[in-house]
Design an enzyme around this catalytic site. Structure first.
Site, PDB file in Angstrom:
ATOM      1  N   VAL A   1       0.831  -1.206   0.000  1.00 16.77           N
ATOM      2  CA  VAL A   1       0.000   0.000   0.000  1.00 16.77           C
ATOM      3  C   VAL A   1       0.865   1.255   0.000  1.00 16.77           C
ATOM      4  O   VAL A   1       0.703   2.148  -0.837  1.00 16.77           O
ATOM      5  CB  VAL A   1      -0.927   0.000   1.242  1.00 16.77           C
ATOM      6  CG1 VAL A   1      -1.709   1.305   1.323  1.00 16.77           C
ATOM      7  CG2 VAL A   1      -1.867  -1.185   1.194  1.00 16.77           C
TER       8      VAL A   1
ATOM      9  N   THR B   1      -2.121  -3.962   9.485  1.00 15.77           N
ATOM     10  CA  THR B   1      -3.092  -4.197  10.554  1.00 15.77           C
ATOM     11  C   THR B   1      -3.424  -5.695  10.509  1.00 15.77           C
ATOM     12  O   THR B   1      -4.529  -6.083  10.130  1.00 15.77           O
ATOM     13  CB  THR B   1      -4.370  -3.346  10.356  1.00 15.77           C
ATOM     14  OG1 THR B   1      -4.867  -3.549   9.021  1.00 15.77           O
ATOM     15  CG2 THR B   1      -4.096  -1.886  10.574  1.00 15.77           C
TER      16      THR B   1
ATOM     17  N   PHE C   1      -7.981   0.763  -2.280  1.00 18.40           N
ATOM     18  CA  PHE C   1      -8.703  -0.369  -2.884  1.00 18.40           C
ATOM     19  C   PHE C   1      -7.858  -1.041  -3.957  1.00 18.40           C
ATOM     20  O   PHE C   1      -8.366  -1.494  -4.980  1.00 18.40           O
ATOM     21  CB  PHE C   1     -10.030   0.123  -3.479  1.00 18.40           C
ATOM     22  CG  PHE C   1     -10.933   0.747  -2.449  1.00 18.40           C
ATOM     23  CD1 PHE C   1     -11.722  -0.048  -1.620  1.00 18.40           C
ATOM     24  CD2 PHE C   1     -10.975   2.111  -2.274  1.00 18.40           C
ATOM     25  CE1 PHE C   1     -12.535   0.522  -0.647  1.00 18.40           C
ATOM     26  CE2 PHE C   1     -11.782   2.691  -1.311  1.00 18.40           C
ATOM     27  CZ  PHE C   1     -12.565   1.900  -0.495  1.00 18.40           C
TER      28      PHE C   1
ATOM     29  N   ARG D   1      -5.523  -3.715  -5.907  1.00 17.06           N
ATOM     30  CA  ARG D   1      -5.317  -5.170  -5.963  1.00 17.06           C
ATOM     31  C   ARG D   1      -3.845  -5.448  -6.199  1.00 17.06           C
ATOM     32  O   ARG D   1      -3.221  -4.778  -7.024  1.00 17.06           O
ATOM     33  CB  ARG D   1      -6.108  -5.788  -7.123  1.00 17.06           C
ATOM     34  CG  ARG D   1      -7.588  -5.839  -6.885  1.00 17.06           C
ATOM     35  CD  ARG D   1      -8.324  -6.061  -8.173  1.00 17.06           C
ATOM     36  NE  ARG D   1      -8.170  -4.916  -9.072  1.00 17.06           N
ATOM     37  CZ  ARG D   1      -8.705  -4.835 -10.287  1.00 17.06           C
ATOM     38  NH1 ARG D   1      -9.398  -5.846 -10.759  1.00 17.06           N
ATOM     39  NH2 ARG D   1      -8.529  -3.764 -11.040  1.00 17.06           N
TER      40      ARG D   1
ATOM     41  N   ASN E   1     -14.603  -5.448   0.875  1.00 15.36           N
ATOM     42  CA  ASN E   1     -13.878  -6.720   0.814  1.00 15.36           C
ATOM     43  C   ASN E   1     -14.755  -7.886   1.270  1.00 15.36           C
ATOM     44  O   ASN E   1     -14.644  -8.990   0.751  1.00 15.36           O
ATOM     45  CB  ASN E   1     -12.584  -6.642   1.642  1.00 15.36           C
ATOM     46  CG  ASN E   1     -11.429  -6.100   0.809  1.00 15.36           C
ATOM     47  OD1 ASN E   1     -11.596  -5.780  -0.358  1.00 15.36           O
ATOM     48  ND2 ASN E   1     -10.249  -5.999   1.410  1.00 15.36           N
TER      49      ASN E   1
ATOM     50  N   PHE F   1     -15.570 -11.261 -10.058  1.00 16.70           N
ATOM     51  CA  PHE F   1     -15.485 -12.006  -8.797  1.00 16.70           C
ATOM     52  C   PHE F   1     -16.516 -13.119  -8.684  1.00 16.70           C
ATOM     53  O   PHE F   1     -17.010 -13.431  -7.613  1.00 16.70           O
ATOM     54  CB  PHE F   1     -15.543 -11.043  -7.588  1.00 16.70           C
ATOM     55  CG  PHE F   1     -14.182 -10.486  -7.288  1.00 16.70           C
ATOM     56  CD1 PHE F   1     -13.567  -9.621  -8.179  1.00 16.70           C
ATOM     57  CD2 PHE F   1     -13.484 -10.865  -6.149  1.00 16.70           C
ATOM     58  CE1 PHE F   1     -12.290  -9.142  -7.951  1.00 16.70           C
ATOM     59  CE2 PHE F   1     -12.199 -10.387  -5.910  1.00 16.70           C
ATOM     60  CZ  PHE F   1     -11.605  -9.524  -6.819  1.00 16.70           C
TER      61      PHE F   1
ATOM     62  N   CYS G   1      -5.653  -9.827   2.227  1.00 14.39           N
ATOM     63  CA  CYS G   1      -6.754  -8.880   2.472  1.00 14.39           C
ATOM     64  C   CYS G   1      -8.114  -9.527   2.696  1.00 14.39           C
ATOM     65  O   CYS G   1      -8.735  -9.315   3.745  1.00 14.39           O
ATOM     66  CB  CYS G   1      -6.836  -7.907   1.308  1.00 14.39           C
ATOM     67  SG  CYS G   1      -5.283  -7.051   1.043  1.00 14.39           S
TER      68      CYS G   1
ATOM     69  N   ARG H   1       0.752 -15.233   1.094  1.00 14.34           N
ATOM     70  CA  ARG H   1      -0.021 -15.128   2.340  1.00 14.34           C
ATOM     71  C   ARG H   1      -1.432 -15.691   2.143  1.00 14.34           C
ATOM     72  O   ARG H   1      -2.102 -15.367   1.176  1.00 14.34           O
ATOM     73  CB  ARG H   1      -0.069 -13.665   2.803  1.00 14.34           C
ATOM     74  CG  ARG H   1       1.269 -13.202   3.352  1.00 14.34           C
ATOM     75  CD  ARG H   1       1.245 -11.749   3.724  1.00 14.34           C
ATOM     76  NE  ARG H   1       1.225 -10.896   2.542  1.00 14.34           N
ATOM     77  CZ  ARG H   1       1.149  -9.556   2.589  1.00 14.34           C
ATOM     78  NH1 ARG H   1       1.079  -8.951   3.751  1.00 14.34           N
ATOM     79  NH2 ARG H   1       1.156  -8.851   1.477  1.00 14.34           N
TER      80      ARG H   1
HETATM   81  C1  UGA Z   1      -8.333  -7.304  -2.554  1.00 19.09           C
HETATM   82  C2  UGA Z   1      -9.405  -6.396  -3.190  1.00 19.09           C
HETATM   83  O1  UGA Z   1      -9.765  -6.912  -4.466  1.00 19.09           O
HETATM   84  C3  UGA Z   1      -8.864  -4.960  -3.355  1.00 19.09           C
HETATM   85  O2  UGA Z   1      -9.887  -4.119  -3.854  1.00 19.09           O
HETATM   86  C4  UGA Z   1      -8.407  -4.456  -1.988  1.00 19.09           C
HETATM   87  O3  UGA Z   1      -7.856  -3.165  -2.053  1.00 19.09           O
HETATM   88  C5  UGA Z   1      -7.338  -5.380  -1.441  1.00 19.09           C
HETATM   89  O4  UGA Z   1      -7.893  -6.711  -1.327  1.00 19.09           O
HETATM   90  C6  UGA Z   1      -6.955  -4.885  -0.085  1.00 19.09           C
HETATM   91  O5  UGA Z   1      -7.766  -4.951   0.829  1.00 19.09           O
HETATM   92  O6  UGA Z   1      -5.877  -4.291   0.060  1.00 19.09           O
HETATM   93  P1  UGA Z   1      -6.177  -8.649  -3.452  1.00 19.09           P
HETATM   94  O7  UGA Z   1      -6.063  -9.193  -2.073  1.00 19.09           O
HETATM   95  O8  UGA Z   1      -4.977  -8.121  -4.141  1.00 19.09           O
HETATM   96  O9  UGA Z   1      -7.245  -7.419  -3.469  1.00 19.09           O
HETATM   97  O10 UGA Z   1      -6.743  -9.816  -4.335  1.00 19.09           O
HETATM   98  P2  UGA Z   1      -8.061 -10.097  -5.199  1.00 19.09           P
HETATM   99  O11 UGA Z   1      -7.777  -9.845  -6.614  1.00 19.09           O
HETATM  100  O12 UGA Z   1      -9.241  -9.447  -4.596  1.00 19.09           O
HETATM  101  O13 UGA Z   1      -8.186 -11.677  -4.998  1.00 19.09           O
HETATM  102  C7  UGA Z   1      -8.408 -12.223  -3.696  1.00 19.09           C
HETATM  103  C8  UGA Z   1      -8.597 -13.718  -3.765  1.00 19.09           C
HETATM  104  O14 UGA Z   1      -9.861 -14.022  -4.361  1.00 19.09           O
HETATM  105  C9  UGA Z   1      -7.550 -14.474  -4.593  1.00 19.09           C
HETATM  106  O15 UGA Z   1      -7.214 -15.661  -3.903  1.00 19.09           O
HETATM  107  C10 UGA Z   1      -8.276 -14.775  -5.892  1.00 19.09           C
HETATM  108  O16 UGA Z   1      -7.783 -15.898  -6.564  1.00 19.09           O
HETATM  109  C11 UGA Z   1      -9.679 -15.016  -5.365  1.00 19.09           C
HETATM  110  N1  UGA Z   1     -10.739 -14.836  -6.381  1.00 19.09           N
HETATM  111  C12 UGA Z   1     -10.931 -13.624  -6.974  1.00 19.09           C
HETATM  112  C13 UGA Z   1     -11.551 -15.909  -6.721  1.00 19.09           C
HETATM  113  O17 UGA Z   1     -11.406 -17.036  -6.173  1.00 19.09           O
HETATM  114  N2  UGA Z   1     -12.535 -15.739  -7.639  1.00 19.09           N
HETATM  115  C14 UGA Z   1     -12.760 -14.539  -8.234  1.00 19.09           C
HETATM  116  O18 UGA Z   1     -13.693 -14.445  -9.068  1.00 19.09           O
HETATM  117  C15 UGA Z   1     -11.938 -13.454  -7.905  1.00 19.09           C
END
Ligand code: UGA
Length: 466
Positions: A24, A99, A165, A167, A220, A261, A272, A339
């Site tokens: 971040v 956090t 927000f 990714r 989230n 998603f 996250c 993680r």
């Molecule tokens: C997430 C949020 O998408 C961001 O908007 C947010 O800012 C960030 O957390 C944060 O709180 O800092 P991130 O953790 O980088 O971002 O990852 P995501 O792209 O959201 O994916 C999270 C998990 O969901 C991954 O394991 C991914 O493979 C899984 N996922 C995602 C699925 O299983 N299916 C989906 O359709 C989308």
């Protein structure tokens, strides 16, 4: 590639101190410099600081290195571990510290408290603390009280909320193309100090601090609920012989729902979604609410991994003493972050059950004694009784399946991220189990709904049901 070149300069140029150079903080630091601000980024981890001062980037995040190099040269970006230096002549600090989840899911806010107190102690004039870290509602108010106790005489402290927000893997792109900038501040006179950091044309939600803090948790949590819903539908597809790809595409095409998603898989991971879902539940609980929907998302997420283990057990008899290859240990493609990674979780669960686990990932290495990492996917598959694909890396869509089958001892392939095209591997002596691909599996014929449901229906019943 990144839409940051044409960001018109409508910002109010400010000198800012960014505390914390993690995903971040580092993204914020380089991107704010690109927007024209002067940024001093404070990092207390010596090794990380030295890396950054050499102009190297300690994380995999496309676009950061380019901006870091550019603004180390332009003089708009510097790194230090000395807050006194960083706060000289500076009155705006962005707090971007971790956090992490505590034992019961509640966020551990000690790094935030320490950072806030240290920044304020170093400030020689009134200071605005902008909290970028994800924090429970009420944290900004609490931090304001705590930090005020560390201020020099006559120095006033105001705390604002400005959750991020981004990714991982596309943080720079997300920074310059935000769906919204959320700013929570209870001091109208200081609003422009926060909003002016960003171009005026970016969508802005201006609100009170508690609401801004809760936006991040709620967003989230909703994403987690959406993924768990997709995984629940995928389970149903497997049981009913339907194809989750078609079902969820059909669902997502409804503009009120949206297709993002809704990809089923091995469950969500990363630093996250699991943490913020647990945080949402802990915060709800602290005010006497049970957050049933969020809890259900957590349960479904745990079942996704359990489901993979059951598939392996069912196809191998037992996993004990079996060789299992895992392709993908990063929590998602495009990052080296492990993680809360489902791939690592599966590897460790298999090792506990006595399986021998060998894995490949183009970028990530969990450094786990339970998972032996090797340099290419075919080496991971050599001699394996089963192969499990856990991260949807583009290269796993291009695998030579005939070659994989030749090096494997067994023929079980579990594609937890649906990257294998069933049609293209039809000629390979494989049993491929995808997620939610009931029809693609070797499915026992079902007659569903049972025929008796259609018998003895009176016309009036049909009319009544409409
Ligand atoms: C997430 C949020 O998408 C961001 O908007 C947010 O800012 C960030 O957390 C944060 O709180 O800092 P991130 O953790 O980088 O971002 O990852 P995501 O792209 O959201 O994916 C999270 C998990 O969901 C991954 O394991 C991914 O493979 C899984 N996922 C995602 C699925 O299983 N299916 C989906 O359709 C989308």
């Amino acid at each position: 590639m990144y839409d940051f070149e044409d960001t018109t300069s409508t910002v109010r140029v400010t000198t800012v101190c960014v505390v914390g150079a993690g995903y971040v903080g580092l993204t914020a630091a380089v991107c704010l410099a690109q927007l024209g601000h002067r940024v001093v980024c404070v990092e207390t981890n010596r090794e990380r600081l030295a890396t950054l001062q050499r102009g190297e980037v300690p994380i995999h995040e496309p676009g950061i290195e380019e901006l870091l190099t550019r603004h180390a040269r332009s003089g708009r970006l510097a790194f230090t571990d000395d807050l006194d230096v960083a706060m000289t002549g500076v009155s705006v600090a962005l707090l971007c510290v971790g956090t992490p989840p505590g034992p019961d899911g509640e966020p551990d806010l000690r790094q935030l408290g320490r950072a806030g107190a240290d920044v304020v102690a170093a400030a020689r004039s009134d200071v605005l603390l902008i909290v970028k870290s994800t924090v429970p509602p009420g944290s900004c108010e609490a931090l304001e009280l705590l930090a005020a106790g560390h201020a020099r005489d006559g120095v006033r402290v105001v705390v604002a909320s400005n959750p991020e927000f981004l990714r991982e893997g596309q943080a720079v792109w997300d920074f310059f193309n935000p769906d919204r900038v959320v700013v929570g501040i209870d001091e109208p006179a200081m609003q422009s100090l926060v909003t002016g950091l960003y171009p005026a044309q970016w969508p802005l939600l201006l609100c009170d601090r508690r609401s801004a803090e809760l936006v991040k948790y709620a967003a989230n949590t909703f994403l987690a609920v959406k993924i768990s819903f997709a995984n629940e539908v995928a389970q149903l597809c497997e049981a009913l012989g339907a194809d989750a790809h078609h079902v969820l595409t059909g669902v997502g095409l409804d503009a009120r729902i949206g297709g993002a998603f809704l990809s089923p898989g091995p469950g969500f991971g990363g630093s996250c979604l699991p943490k913020d879902l647990a945080g949402f539940i802990a915060v709800s609980q602290s005010v006497g609410q049970s957050a049933p929907l969020a809890r259900a998302a957590q349960t479904v997420n745990a079942q996704a991994l359990a489901g993979l283990l059951s598939k392996l057990d069912a196809s191998l008899g037992s996993v004990r003493a079996k060789r299992v290859a895992i392709l993908g240990v990063a929590f998602k493609p495009g990052t080296g972050d492990v993680r809360f990674s489902p791939g690592v979780g599966l590897g460790e669960a298999l090792a506990r059950r006595g399986a021998l686990v060998r894995a490949h990932d183009p970028l990530a290495d969990p450094g786990s004694p339970d998972v032996e990492m090797v340099a290419d996917p075919y080496e991971a598959a050599a001699g394996a009784d089963a192969l499990v694909i856990m991260t949807a890396w583009p290269e796993y869509r291009e695998l030579d399946h005939q070659r994989l089958r030749e090096v494997m001892a067994g023929h079980v392939v579990i594609d937890a991220v649906n990257v294998v095209s069933i049609g293209e591997v039809a000629h390979v002596d494989y049993d491929v189990y995808g997620v939610g691909r009931g029809l693609a599996m070797d499915f026992a014929p079902v007659l569903w709904p049972p025929l008796e449901w259609m018998l003895d229906v009176e016309p009036s019943d049909v009319a009544a049901s409409r």
